[in-house]
Design a protein around this motif. Structure first.
Motif, mmCIF file in Angstrom:
data_model
loop_
_atom_site.group_PDB
_atom_site.id
_atom_site.type_symbol
_atom_site.label_atom_id
_atom_site.label_comp_id
_atom_site.label_asym_id
_atom_site.label_seq_id
_atom_site.Cartn_x
_atom_site.Cartn_y
_atom_site.Cartn_z
ATOM 1 N N THR A 237 -16.900 -8.946 -63.214
ATOM 2 C CA THR A 237 -15.630 -9.369 -63.879
ATOM 3 C C THR A 237 -15.700 -9.676 -65.068
ATOM 4 O O THR A 237 -16.776 -9.538 -65.900
ATOM 5 C CB THR A 237 -15.296 -11.179 -63.125
ATOM 6 O OG1 THR A 237 -16.375 -11.684 -63.683
ATOM 7 C CG2 THR A 237 -15.147 -10.896 -61.580
ATOM 8 N N THR A 238 -14.685 -9.928 -65.860
ATOM 9 C CA THR A 238 -14.670 -10.155 -67.338
ATOM 10 C C THR A 238 -15.456 -11.230 -67.692
ATOM 11 O O THR A 238 -16.190 -11.388 -68.572
ATOM 12 C CB THR A 238 -13.031 -10.409 -67.693
ATOM 13 O OG1 THR A 238 -12.499 -8.992 -67.215
ATOM 14 C CG2 THR A 238 -12.902 -10.336 -69.454
ATOM 15 N N THR A 239 -15.324 -12.261 -66.793
ATOM 16 C CA THR A 239 -16.076 -13.363 -67.237
ATOM 17 C C THR A 239 -17.689 -13.197 -67.129
ATOM 18 O O THR A 239 -18.243 -13.833 -68.166
ATOM 19 C CB THR A 239 -15.698 -14.654 -66.162
ATOM 20 O OG1 THR A 239 -14.203 -14.911 -66.201
ATOM 21 C CG2 THR A 239 -16.443 -16.041 -66.530
ATOM 22 N N GLU A 240 -18.112 -12.674 -66.261
ATOM 23 C CA GLU A 240 -19.243 -12.152 -66.058
ATOM 24 C C GLU A 240 -19.845 -11.090 -67.273
ATOM 25 O O GLU A 240 -20.974 -11.415 -67.903
ATOM 26 C CB GLU A 240 -19.603 -11.332 -64.733
ATOM 27 C CG GLU A 240 -19.662 -12.177 -63.674
ATOM 28 C CD GLU A 240 -19.571 -11.553 -62.153
ATOM 29 O OE1 GLU A 240 -20.370 -11.689 -61.440
ATOM 30 O OE2 GLU A 240 -19.068 -10.372 -62.184
ATOM 31 N N LEU B 142 -18.502 -11.311 -70.304
ATOM 32 C CA LEU B 142 -18.542 -12.143 -71.425
ATOM 33 C C LEU B 142 -19.539 -13.365 -71.600
ATOM 34 O O LEU B 142 -20.195 -13.479 -72.609
ATOM 35 C CB LEU B 142 -16.921 -13.102 -71.715
ATOM 36 C CG LEU B 142 -15.911 -12.131 -71.812
ATOM 37 C CD1 LEU B 142 -14.598 -13.067 -71.897
ATOM 38 C CD2 LEU B 142 -15.949 -11.372 -73.170
ATOM 39 N N GLN B 143 -20.031 -13.526 -70.369
ATOM 40 C CA GLN B 143 -21.166 -14.310 -70.452
ATOM 41 C C GLN B 143 -22.703 -13.678 -70.589
ATOM 42 O O GLN B 143 -23.581 -14.020 -70.993
ATOM 43 C CB GLN B 143 -21.370 -14.925 -68.848
ATOM 44 C CG GLN B 143 -20.448 -16.055 -68.725
ATOM 45 C CD GLN B 143 -20.318 -16.443 -67.030
ATOM 46 O OE1 GLN B 143 -21.055 -15.815 -66.335
ATOM 47 N NE2 GLN B 143 -19.718 -17.736 -67.021
ATOM 48 N N THR B 144 -22.643 -12.292 -70.270
ATOM 49 C CA THR B 144 -23.714 -11.383 -70.594
ATOM 50 C C THR B 144 -23.882 -10.927 -71.941
ATOM 51 O O THR B 144 -24.934 -10.664 -72.434
ATOM 52 C CB THR B 144 -23.583 -10.064 -69.744
ATOM 53 O OG1 THR B 144 -23.525 -10.662 -68.102
ATOM 54 C CG2 THR B 144 -24.733 -9.195 -69.557
#
Length: 77
Positions: A3-6, A8-10
């Protein structure tokens, strides 16, 4: 699928080199899509400027003139 969230967290965990490589790939992808909006163009320009920062800081051919920083400037006519 990631996902986009994953993603951005990486990103903060990646090296600067990896981040620049990803940004370059994304910019190339954006440039090959349909006609961008003014907002998209501005975003692309910001990304391109960020990609150029490393070159302008570290490339000896681009930083050579900084040796003149602090020198007096004279206008000859």
């Amino acid at each position: 699928m990631i996902t986009t969230t994953e993603i951005l967290q990486t990103i903060p965990k990646l090296s600067q080199e990896d981040c620049f490589q990803i940004a370059e790939i994304l910019l190339q992808r954006l440039l090959t899509q349909t006609k961008p909006t003014r907002t998209q163009i501005n975003q692309q320009l910001k990304i391109a400027a960020l990609l150029a920062v490393d070159d302008y800081i570290n490339d000896p051919e681009l930083t050579a003139l900084t040796a003149l920083d602090g020198e007096d400037f004279y206008k000859y006519e």
